[in-house]
Design an enzyme around this catalytic site. Structure first.
Site, PDB file in Angstrom:
ATOM      1  CE  LYS A 268       2.979   1.887   3.204  1.00 42.94           C
ATOM      2  NZ  LYS A 268       3.163   0.456   2.895  1.00 42.94           N
ATOM      3  NE  ARG A 342      -1.648  -7.497   8.079  1.00 49.05           N
ATOM      4  CZ  ARG A 342      -0.775  -8.192   7.354  1.00 49.05           C
ATOM      5  NH1 ARG A 342      -0.252  -9.291   7.833  1.00 49.05           N
ATOM      6  NH2 ARG A 342      -0.460  -7.797   6.145  1.00 49.05           N
TER       7      ARG A 342
HETATM    8  N1  BES Z   1      -1.454  -0.074   2.606  1.00 47.63           N
HETATM    9  C1  BES Z   1      -0.495  -1.089   2.455  1.00 47.63           C
HETATM   10  C2  BES Z   1      -0.746  -1.992   1.262  1.00 47.63           C
HETATM   11  C3  BES Z   1      -0.672  -1.359  -0.113  1.00 47.63           C
HETATM   12  C4  BES Z   1       0.467  -1.497  -0.877  1.00 47.63           C
HETATM   13  C5  BES Z   1      -1.729  -0.704  -0.649  1.00 47.63           C
HETATM   14  C6  BES Z   1       0.529  -0.950  -2.138  1.00 47.63           C
HETATM   15  C7  BES Z   1      -1.682  -0.152  -1.913  1.00 47.63           C
HETATM   16  C8  BES Z   1      -0.548  -0.281  -2.660  1.00 47.63           C
HETATM   17  C9  BES Z   1      -0.451  -1.964   3.700  1.00 47.63           C
HETATM   18  O1  BES Z   1      -0.766  -1.352   4.892  1.00 47.63           O
HETATM   19  C10 BES Z   1       0.954  -2.455   3.838  1.00 47.63           C
HETATM   20  O2  BES Z   1       1.810  -1.664   4.087  1.00 47.63           O
HETATM   21  N2  BES Z   1       1.142  -3.751   3.647  1.00 47.63           N
HETATM   22  C11 BES Z   1       2.432  -4.342   3.759  1.00 47.63           C
HETATM   23  C12 BES Z   1       2.264  -5.573   4.611  1.00 47.63           C
HETATM   24  C13 BES Z   1       3.544  -6.141   5.075  1.00 47.63           C
HETATM   25  C14 BES Z   1       4.191  -5.228   6.074  1.00 47.63           C
HETATM   26  C15 BES Z   1       3.279  -7.483   5.688  1.00 47.63           C
HETATM   27  C16 BES Z   1       2.905  -4.704   2.364  1.00 47.63           C
HETATM   28  O3  BES Z   1       2.070  -5.063   1.531  1.00 47.63           O
HETATM   29  O4  BES Z   1       4.091  -4.600   2.104  1.00 47.63           O
HETATM   30 MN    MN Z   2       0.915  -0.459   5.828  1.00 46.53          MN
END
Ligand code: BES
Ligand code: MN
Ligand code: ZN
Length: 488
Positions: A268, A342
């Site tokens: 991230k 997931r």
């Molecule tokens: N934990 C995150 C999702 C999230 C985003 C929670 C903002 C709370 C606030 C999740 O694990 C994630 O990183 N999701 C990605 C998925 C993508 C890589 C397909 C996302 O939402 O960008």
């Molecule tokens: Mn994630």
């Protein structure tokens, strides 16, 4: 925390009364009624929804202080509007430094039954006055509103059980908030497992904590892959509450328990990462729900399953292009290590089914996509069973936790199966990625009735509100526990 007062017990401290639009105030005490009516006529008191006027009386026999809460039109009152009006008033009372307050039940309840109004008061006093624990060394000890006197015309004693029921829901919410708020260096998977163990002991529930070795034996390659780069061991928390004679008709709550999500090698950004201590919001909702279930002991069976680890990088960490094998036997091509929730849920769901789950609700801070789609106002859902979804959605509605259904059809199902090298891929495209997250979990659910709840947008509030502070909301704790309690 609650005391019932009859109409003969006069309140000398502070009292909350409610005022509906175009009505006079519904209180028994004639003298108080006349006094308040005078203020109403002078226009110093408003019946507008959520307006609060504070009146002071010096006369012997009257309360010292009366909070008049505007409730709007009687006909437009709902459970959720009631919670918010009450919460708003309780927050004001707490801010004024009071530790106890009386409420005139007849004046606030409108067309609601005494029981229903009492339950909502019990819940909202607990959630609205909640404050987040901090690690500040010079803590300001502010007075907390912890005592509620409920004045009523009749039906005194059994009202107590409804106040306690409301409190039990509120405590579940606050428990979830506490957990989401804790930073990941403190709330590790190990600590979360200890916490669940304490709770299970308190309520006499069965608990099983699977460690890394157990996961290896069970072939939980998806959860283990997420944990691979971490110095912290993973835990799979499994709690069972049995309210029925036999272990049948089992509902499973599966909560995403990622204690910290760096994204892994699909890392991230420096602005995208802070806040990811809350990536166990699904686990927190499940544990909060179990707290409420423990307190209220419904005649239902439930298994709580929480796959928990952080998502870190190191020389050992999993990488994009890796192929892993889940507990179900299905293989997964990892395209994005940040689509880790997931993976954890896949093994969680498979384990829940193995333990006899006949229906599954999973809760997770799963995707940024759901935040884009629905913002912080509604939780996104997916399902393979409309009737089951409807039940969950209606519970959410009455509990003030609104849910919106996202589509799930063969086209979406096909996307998560696109891989040249494995059965599934964990991140097809950015397109519809809230749905892709749910569809991936769905591939492990099979025909078991299932509702997926994505709380990425609803688990943390951007600002303070009537029922709590800025920060963790504890969302879905009430809907999960309510699904068992209100249907038993
Ligand atoms: N934990 C995150 C999702 C999230 C985003 C929670 C903002 C709370 C606030 C999740 O694990 C994630 O990183 N999701 C990605 C998925 C993508 C890589 C397909 C996302 O939402 O960008
Ligand atoms: Mn994630
Ligand atoms: Zn995550």
């Amino acid at each position: 925390m609650f005391t019932i007062l009859s109409k003969e017990d006069s309140v000398r401290g502070a009292l909350i009364v409610g005022l509906h639009e175009e009505e006079s105030i519904n209180i028994q005490d004639e003298r108080l009624k006349q006094n308040v009516d005078t203020y109403i006529k002078r226009g110093d008191v408003s019946s507008t929804y959520k307006q609060v006027a504070t009146l002071y009386f010096a006369e012997e026999g009257l309360p010292e202080k009366v909070y008049v809460v505007g409730l709007g039109a009687r006909a437009s009152m709902t459970q959720d509007r009631f919670r918010k009006a009450a919460g708003h008033a309780f927050q004001k009372v707490q801010k004024d430094g009071l530790e106890e307050i009386a409420v005139s039940l007849e004046s606030v309840r409108g067309d609601m039954s005494r029981e229903e109004a009492a339950e909502l008061l019990g819940e909202s006093i607990v959630t609205s006055t909640y404050s987040l624990p901090t690690f500040k060394t010079n803590k300001l000890e502010r007075p907390a509103l912890t005592k509620l006197y409920v004045q009523t015309d009749q039906g005194g004693d059994d009202l107590l059980s409804f106040l306690n029921k409301g409190e039990a829901y509120g405590r579940g919410v606050n428990k979830a908030r506490d957990l989401v708020h804790l930073p990941a260096n403190i709330l590790t998977s190990t600590r979360m497992a200890e916490y669940a163990t304490e709770m299970a002991k308190e309520f006499g529930m069965e608990i099983d904590i699977l460690d890394k070795k157990d996961m290896e034996d069970l072939g939980m390659g998806a959860l283990l892959a997420v944990n691979q780069g971490s110095a912290e061991p993973p835990k799979m928390i499994v709690m069972k509450y049995q309210g029925l004679e036999n272990w049948t008709d089992v509902t499973a709550f599966v909560g995403k328990g990622i204690t910290y999500d760096t994204g892994g090698y699909s890392i991230k950004t420096k602005t995208g990462m802070p806040g990811m201590k809350g990536d166990m919001g699904g686990a927190a909702a499940v544990l909060g729900a179990m707290e409420t279930v423990g307190r209220l002991q419904p005649k239902k069976n439930v298994i709580a399953v929480i796959p928990s680890t952080d998502n870190m990088i190191s020389g050992d960490a999993f990488k994009p292009d890796d192929v892993i094998t889940s507990m179900s036997g299905q293989t997964i091509e990892v395209l994005n290590t940040d689509a880790e929730g997931r993976l954890a849920l896949a093994d969680g769901v498979t384990y829940a089914k193995r333990e006899g789950a006949e229906r599954i609700i999973n809760v997770a801070t799963l995707t940024g996509g759901v935040v884009t789609a629905l913002g912080s106002w509604m939780t996104g859902a997916m399902t393979n069973n409309e009737a089951f979804y409807k039940q969950v959605q209606q519970l959410g509605e009455t509990k003030g936790e609104p849910i919106w259904l996202l589509p799930y059809n063969e086209d979406y199902k096909a996307q998560v199966r696109k891989s040249d090298i494995a059965d599934l891929n964990n991140s097809p495209t950015r397109k519809a990625h809230a749905i892709m997250g749910g569809a991936f979990v769905g591939a492990f659910v099979g025909d078991t009735p299932w509702v997926h709840l994505d709380i990425a947008g609803t688990s943390v509030a951007e600002s303070a509100h009537e029922l709590g502070p800025k920060g963790p909301t504890g969302v879905m704790a009430k809907t999960l526990s309510g699904f068992l309690i209100e249907n038993s």
